[in-house]
Design a protein around this motif. Sequence first.
Motif, mmCIF file in Angstrom:
data_model
loop_
_atom_site.group_PDB
_atom_site.id
_atom_site.type_symbol
_atom_site.label_atom_id
_atom_site.label_comp_id
_atom_site.label_asym_id
_atom_site.label_seq_id
_atom_site.Cartn_x
_atom_site.Cartn_y
_atom_site.Cartn_z
ATOM 1 N N ARG A 204 0.827 -1.213 0.000
ATOM 2 C CA ARG A 204 0.000 0.000 0.000
ATOM 3 C C ARG A 204 0.861 1.261 0.000
ATOM 4 N N LEU B 267 -5.589 -0.302 -4.967
ATOM 5 C CA LEU B 267 -6.556 -1.095 -4.212
ATOM 6 C C LEU B 267 -7.810 -0.296 -3.857
ATOM 7 N N VAL C 261 -9.402 -4.843 -0.403
ATOM 8 C CA VAL C 261 -10.076 -3.850 -1.244
ATOM 9 C C VAL C 261 -11.251 -3.296 -0.438
#
Length: 144
Positions: free
Chosen positions: A40, A99, A132
């Motif tokens: 991320r 994401l 997600v």
Amino acid sequence: MGEVPLRDVPAPGVAMPVDAEADRVRAARREFAVLLGEFRRTAVLVPLDEAGDLWSAEQSGVRWICTFSDEEALARFALARGEAGREWTYQTVLGARLLDVMVPLLPGPAGVALDAGSVEGGMLFPPVAGIVPDAVAVDLGGMR
């Protein structure tokens, strides 16, 4: 074919202790959470298709945005596809943006594949809750 050493095979009727199995599952979840957090926070390379959209592929009903950790990983992928001679245009995108923003824009279930086709180091971030947004996550049932 490789043989499994007898010391690694439990005796008939003998199961792994529940605590040991639960510890193994917890450790695997912690390790994945660390990898997800790193992804991320990391900018990855995302090839663009002929239309200028993020390159993706469908596998078993899931659309996967294909991403690469560096140009070498992308070059290995291109070589494996027999497309090393063509120019691969790409964008650098933060994993969290893929994401949280890009996956929800795709029709149907979608996730992200990091270093697709790599012999080692590849990783899938599937369309499930916790990876997600919940609104586009696939419900797999089972345990959480």
